[in-house]
Design a protein around this motif. Structure first.
Motif, mmCIF file in Angstrom:
data_model
loop_
_atom_site.group_PDB
_atom_site.id
_atom_site.type_symbol
_atom_site.label_atom_id
_atom_site.label_comp_id
_atom_site.label_asym_id
_atom_site.label_seq_id
_atom_site.Cartn_x
_atom_site.Cartn_y
_atom_site.Cartn_z
ATOM 1 N N SER A 236 -7.525 69.799 -34.180
ATOM 2 C CA SER A 236 -8.696 70.634 -33.949
ATOM 3 C C SER A 236 -8.860 70.872 -32.462
ATOM 4 C CB SER A 236 -9.954 69.948 -34.497
ATOM 5 O OG SER A 236 -11.089 70.736 -34.216
ATOM 6 N N CYS A 237 -9.161 72.097 -32.111
ATOM 7 C CA CYS A 237 -9.495 72.466 -30.742
ATOM 8 C C CYS A 237 -10.551 73.551 -30.843
ATOM 9 C CB CYS A 237 -8.260 72.962 -29.993
ATOM 10 S SG CYS A 237 -8.620 73.374 -28.258
ATOM 11 N N ILE A 238 -11.693 73.307 -30.274
ATOM 12 C CA ILE A 238 -12.818 74.229 -30.430
ATOM 13 C C ILE A 238 -13.099 74.963 -29.128
ATOM 14 C CG2 ILE A 238 -15.310 74.351 -30.876
ATOM 15 C CD1 ILE A 238 -14.926 71.982 -32.778
ATOM 16 N N HIS A 239 -13.242 76.269 -29.238
ATOM 17 C CA HIS A 239 -13.750 77.078 -28.131
ATOM 18 C C HIS A 239 -15.264 77.016 -28.254
ATOM 19 C CE1 HIS A 239 -14.383 80.570 -25.492
ATOM 20 N NE2 HIS A 239 -15.345 80.861 -26.355
ATOM 21 N N ALA A 240 -15.930 76.535 -27.228
ATOM 22 C CA ALA A 240 -17.388 76.441 -27.243
ATOM 23 C C ALA A 240 -17.957 77.151 -26.027
ATOM 24 C CB ALA A 240 -17.827 74.975 -27.247
ATOM 25 N N GLU A 241 -19.048 77.853 -26.240
ATOM 26 C CA GLU A 241 -19.772 78.488 -25.146
ATOM 27 C C GLU A 241 -21.114 77.778 -25.016
ATOM 28 O OE1 GLU A 241 -19.830 82.754 -25.674
ATOM 29 O OE2 GLU A 241 -17.712 82.739 -26.280
ATOM 30 N N LEU A 242 -21.420 77.322 -23.808
ATOM 31 C CA LEU A 242 -22.619 76.531 -23.547
ATOM 32 C C LEU A 242 -23.570 77.285 -22.644
ATOM 33 C CD1 LEU A 242 -20.750 73.203 -22.693
ATOM 34 C CD2 LEU A 242 -21.534 73.974 -24.936
ATOM 35 N N ASP A 243 -24.862 77.184 -22.931
ATOM 36 C CA ASP A 243 -25.885 77.755 -22.053
ATOM 37 C C ASP A 243 -26.253 76.674 -21.037
ATOM 38 O OD1 ASP A 243 -28.069 78.840 -20.773
ATOM 39 O OD2 ASP A 243 -29.265 79.108 -22.593
ATOM 40 N N ILE A 244 -25.806 76.853 -19.795
ATOM 41 C CA ILE A 244 -26.055 75.845 -18.751
ATOM 42 C C ILE A 244 -27.185 76.270 -17.805
ATOM 43 C CG2 ILE A 244 -23.746 74.866 -18.891
ATOM 44 C CD1 ILE A 244 -22.982 76.487 -16.405
ATOM 45 N N ALA A 245 -27.883 77.333 -18.155
ATOM 46 C CA ALA A 245 -28.981 77.802 -17.311
ATOM 47 C C ALA A 245 -30.020 76.688 -17.140
ATOM 48 C CB ALA A 245 -29.633 79.037 -17.929
ATOM 49 N N GLY A 246 -30.433 76.455 -15.921
ATOM 50 C CA GLY A 246 -31.473 75.472 -15.626
ATOM 51 C C GLY A 246 -30.999 74.029 -15.598
ATOM 52 N N THR A 247 -29.704 73.782 -15.791
ATOM 53 C CA THR A 247 -29.204 72.398 -15.805
ATOM 54 C C THR A 247 -28.695 71.943 -14.453
ATOM 55 O OG1 THR A 247 -26.946 73.048 -16.375
ATOM 56 C CG2 THR A 247 -28.450 72.616 -18.227
ATOM 57 N N GLY A 248 -28.435 72.881 -13.556
ATOM 58 C CA GLY A 248 -27.844 72.534 -12.273
ATOM 59 C C GLY A 248 -26.338 72.377 -12.345
ATOM 60 N N ILE A 249 -25.768 72.653 -13.516
ATOM 61 C CA ILE A 249 -24.333 72.551 -13.708
ATOM 62 C C ILE A 249 -23.684 73.854 -13.255
ATOM 63 C CG2 ILE A 249 -22.479 72.353 -15.427
ATOM 64 C CD1 ILE A 249 -24.442 70.819 -17.201
ATOM 65 N N SER A 250 -22.563 73.726 -12.571
ATOM 66 C CA SER A 250 -21.738 74.904 -12.304
ATOM 67 C C SER A 250 -20.409 74.683 -13.005
ATOM 68 C CB SER A 250 -21.543 75.109 -10.803
ATOM 69 O OG SER A 250 -20.847 74.013 -10.250
ATOM 70 N N TYR A 251 -19.807 75.755 -13.450
ATOM 71 C CA TYR A 251 -18.547 75.658 -14.191
ATOM 72 C C TYR A 251 -17.570 76.692 -13.667
ATOM 73 C CZ TYR A 251 -15.099 75.788 -17.907
ATOM 74 O OH TYR A 251 -13.922 75.742 -18.590
ATOM 75 N N SER A 252 -16.349 76.283 -13.460
ATOM 76 C CA SER A 252 -15.269 77.191 -13.091
ATOM 77 C C SER A 252 -14.178 77.067 -14.139
ATOM 78 C CB SER A 252 -14.693 76.825 -11.720
ATOM 79 O OG SER A 252 -15.668 76.960 -10.722
ATOM 80 N N SER A 253 -13.474 78.141 -14.386
ATOM 81 C CA SER A 253 -12.394 78.127 -15.354
ATOM 82 C C SER A 253 -11.440 76.975 -15.042
ATOM 83 C CB SER A 253 -11.648 79.461 -15.293
ATOM 84 O OG SER A 253 -10.665 79.487 -16.282
ATOM 85 N N GLY A 254 -11.113 76.209 -16.068
ATOM 86 C CA GLY A 254 -10.227 75.057 -15.898
ATOM 87 C C GLY A 254 -10.961 73.737 -15.775
ATOM 88 N N ASP A 255 -12.283 73.764 -15.527
ATOM 89 C CA ASP A 255 -13.058 72.525 -15.477
ATOM 90 C C ASP A 255 -13.056 71.864 -16.860
ATOM 91 O OD1 ASP A 255 -13.694 72.984 -12.852
ATOM 92 O OD2 ASP A 255 -15.793 73.514 -13.216
ATOM 93 N N HIS A 256 -13.116 70.542 -16.883
ATOM 94 C CA HIS A 256 -13.187 69.807 -18.139
ATOM 95 C C HIS A 256 -14.649 69.611 -18.519
ATOM 96 C CE1 HIS A 256 -8.940 68.410 -18.457
ATOM 97 N NE2 HIS A 256 -8.970 68.850 -17.225
ATOM 98 N N VAL A 257 -14.923 69.707 -19.809
ATOM 99 C CA VAL A 257 -16.275 69.522 -20.325
ATOM 100 C C VAL A 257 -16.195 68.579 -21.520
ATOM 101 C CG1 VAL A 257 -18.249 70.661 -21.412
ATOM 102 C CG2 VAL A 257 -17.009 71.827 -19.606
ATOM 103 N N GLY A 258 -17.036 67.576 -21.533
ATOM 104 C CA GLY A 258 -17.153 66.705 -22.696
ATOM 105 C C GLY A 258 -18.426 67.060 -23.430
ATOM 106 N N ILE A 259 -18.374 67.021 -24.745
ATOM 107 C CA ILE A 259 -19.551 67.371 -25.546
ATOM 108 C C ILE A 259 -19.926 66.183 -26.416
ATOM 109 C CG2 ILE A 259 -20.429 68.879 -27.368
ATOM 110 C CD1 ILE A 259 -18.607 71.082 -26.264
ATOM 111 N N TYR A 260 -21.147 65.738 -26.272
ATOM 112 C CA TYR A 260 -21.724 64.721 -27.153
ATOM 113 C C TYR A 260 -22.628 65.465 -28.120
ATOM 114 C CZ TYR A 260 -20.416 61.201 -23.651
ATOM 115 O OH TYR A 260 -19.744 60.399 -22.788
ATOM 116 N N ALA A 261 -22.193 65.600 -29.358
ATOM 117 C CA ALA A 261 -23.008 66.276 -30.359
ATOM 118 C C ALA A 261 -23.735 65.229 -31.187
ATOM 119 C CB ALA A 261 -22.124 67.141 -31.254
#
Length: 155
Positions: free
Chosen positions: A30-55
């Motif tokens: 399994s490999c999931i493409h996920a789009e996250l709303d990071i508005a207001g979190t102070g997070i910046s993201y650039s292509s290639g950055d790693h993201v972990g998701i705790y659901a």
């Protein structure tokens, strides 16, 4: 804005606004493409950055796991990594947290266990038969693969 940079040990909550599976249904991966709303979190993201998701897990699933495992969800524990554990820092590591919160917020109760997880569990199994079964399911042998399919698909 966050006071510290977000990391595995300092996660930030955000909303998943889109997701799709990238592997075919016939794949055992399994490999999931996920789009996250990071508005207001102070997070910046650039292509290639790693993201972990705790659901989070649904409350009924957490309650079922607590019952099946015989755990008191209100019990407070402190999780520490063993000496040779190859885990990333955990957000709750070393701090008091309820068993319910660990199961609800930090463990994937909805996916089959990965083979490296089975190998890690085998290292702590007190029952020699269960330890051998976990090791076999984590290994590459046809018998271990069949046992993995049978055990995971069981219920």
């Amino acid at each position: 804005s966050t006071s510290r940079a977000c990391s595995a040990s300092n996660p930030s909550a955000c909303l998943v606004v889109a997701q799709r599976e990238l592997h075919s249904p016939s794949s055992d991966r399994s490999c999931i493409h996920a789009e996250l709303d990071i508005a207001g979190t102070g997070i910046s993201y650039s292509s290639g950055d790693h993201v972990g998701i705790y659901a989070g897990n649904p409350p009924e699933l957490v309650a079922s796991a607590l019952t099946r495992l015989g755990f008191d969800g209100d019990a407070v524990v402190r999780v520490e990594r063993g000496g040779n554990a190859k885990l990333s820092p955990l957000p709750y590591e070393g701090v008091p947290i309820s068993v319910r919160a660990v199961l609800r917020d930090f463990l994937d109760l909805q996916s089959p266990p990965r083979k490296d997880s089975l190998a890690a569990m085998a290292a702590f199994a007190g029952n020699p038969g269960e330890r051998d079964k976990l090791r076999a399911m984590a290994g590459p042998t046809p018998k271990g693969k069949e046992e993995y399919k049978r055990y995971v698909a069981r219920d």
